[in-house]
Design a protein around this motif. Structure first.
Motif, PDB file in Angstrom:
ATOM      1  N   ASN A 148       0.839  -1.197   0.000  1.00 53.41           N
ATOM      2  CA  ASN A 148       0.000   0.000   0.000  1.00 53.41           C
ATOM      3  C   ASN A 148       0.877   1.250   0.000  1.00 53.41           C
ATOM      4  O   ASN A 148       1.887   1.313   0.704  1.00 53.41           O
ATOM      5  CB  ASN A 148      -0.906   0.011   1.230  1.00 53.41           C
ATOM      6  N   PRO A 149       0.505   2.269  -0.765  1.00 61.35           N
ATOM      7  CA  PRO A 149       1.355   3.459  -0.877  1.00 61.35           C
ATOM      8  C   PRO A 149       1.185   4.411   0.308  1.00 61.35           C
ATOM      9  O   PRO A 149       0.170   4.390   0.994  1.00 61.35           O
ATOM     10  CB  PRO A 149       0.837   4.119  -2.160  1.00 61.35           C
ATOM     11  N   TRP A 150       2.204   5.226   0.532  1.00 64.74           N
ATOM     12  CA  TRP A 150       2.082   6.346   1.450  1.00 64.74           C
ATOM     13  C   TRP A 150       1.311   7.455   0.745  1.00 64.74           C
ATOM     14  O   TRP A 150       1.620   7.799  -0.395  1.00 64.74           O
ATOM     15  CB  TRP A 150       3.463   6.878   1.847  1.00 64.74           C
ATOM     16  N   PHE A 151       0.327   8.025   1.420  1.00 69.34           N
ATOM     17  CA  PHE A 151      -0.434   9.128   0.858  1.00 69.34           C
ATOM     18  C   PHE A 151      -0.018  10.432   1.533  1.00 69.34           C
ATOM     19  O   PHE A 151      -0.190  10.574   2.747  1.00 69.34           O
ATOM     20  CB  PHE A 151      -1.939   8.926   1.066  1.00 69.34           C
ATOM     21  N   PRO A 152       0.531  11.388   0.786  1.00 71.72           N
ATOM     22  CA  PRO A 152       0.715  12.716   1.370  1.00 71.72           C
ATOM     23  C   PRO A 152      -0.639  13.247   1.828  1.00 71.72           C
ATOM     24  O   PRO A 152      -1.681  12.926   1.241  1.00 71.72           O
ATOM     25  CB  PRO A 152       1.272  13.546   0.201  1.00 71.72           C
ATOM     26  N   ALA A 153      -0.636  14.047   2.867  1.00 70.99           N
ATOM     27  CA  ALA A 153      -1.888  14.448   3.517  1.00 70.99           C
ATOM     28  C   ALA A 153      -2.923  14.973   2.530  1.00 70.99           C
ATOM     29  O   ALA A 153      -4.071  14.521   2.525  1.00 70.99           O
ATOM     30  CB  ALA A 153      -1.586  15.501   4.576  1.00 70.99           C
TER      31      ALA A 153
END
Length: 225
Positions: A148-153
């Motif tokens: 799963n990717p990191w999502f910037p805020a």
């Protein structure tokens, strides 16, 4: 020619009225298990007959319309970081679980990076970037190895996702909510904050449930078909 007496005429009109009137009638619900207030029952579609036939047959129908329900919990709605030195840090912190009997949707809004709020002077760099991720509590896979990717805020605000109806969802779907921050030398000593909103939506709710309260609609009888 047959002569119709007043009694015969009343009987005929009464049978016609009986055949035409089909207003559902509500009956008291009891329960072997669960709260009887969570179920309501009506009977309708009357029938009958009167002649010299030797055999009669009619169908009995039982219909159960099941509303979508949900039970969810989150271990916390706030992360508090205490950072002594610059660096890039992440933690799982928060556990989230949901049970439902159909698809559940999630939307995110108002998320943004941490912003300077408190301190004697203005921060040299008033922003601390923050990212979010989701990982299973069962496997406890750290986000660097998590598919799963990191999502910037702010990108999280455009994410719309849902958990599909499944046996896992019925029994309880569980995950962790990860957060990641990057503190640099130019972030002055202070407090930085951000607030976002998560909206959970039942995607297959019945029309006889009031969306805002989960109660029965006042005209429930109109949904008897």
């Amino acid at each position: 020619m047959k002569k119709f007496t007043l009694i015969t005429l009343i009987a005929i009109l009464g049978s016609m009225l009986f055949a035409l009137v089909d207003d559902p009638i509500e009956k008291k619900v009891l329960a072997y298990e669960g709260d009887p207030a969570n179920a309501r029952a009506f009977y309708s579609a009357p029938t009958g007959g009167s002649c010299n036939k030797a055999v009669w047959a009619f169908d009995i129908k039982v219909e159960a319309q099941i509303a979508q329900w949900i039970s969810w919990s989150i271990g916390g709605t706030k992360w508090t970081w205490f950072v002594r030195k610059p660096g890039e840090y992440f933690a799982d912190c928060i556990e989230f679980s949901v049970k439902s009997n159909s698809d559940v949707g999630f939307t995110f809004s108002e998320f943004h990076d941490l912003e300077y709020t408190l301190g004697a002077t203005a921060s040299v760099n008033p922003i601390i970037p923050v990212w979010y991720n989701f990982g299973s509590i069962l496997t406890d896979v750290l986000p660097p190895n998590n598919p799963n990717p990191w999502f910037p805020a702010e990108e999280l605000n455009s994410v719309k996702t849902y958990i599909e109806d499944s046996e896992m969802l019925h029994n309880g779907w569980v995950t962790k909510l990860w957060t990641r921050i990057k503190v640099v030398e130019c972030n002055s000593a202070s407090t930085y904050r951000a607030t976002g909103k998560v909206t959970i939506t039942l995607l297959n709710q019945k029309p006889w449930i009031i969306p805002e309260t989960g109660e029965y609609v006042p005209d429930l009888i109109a949904h008897v078909k």
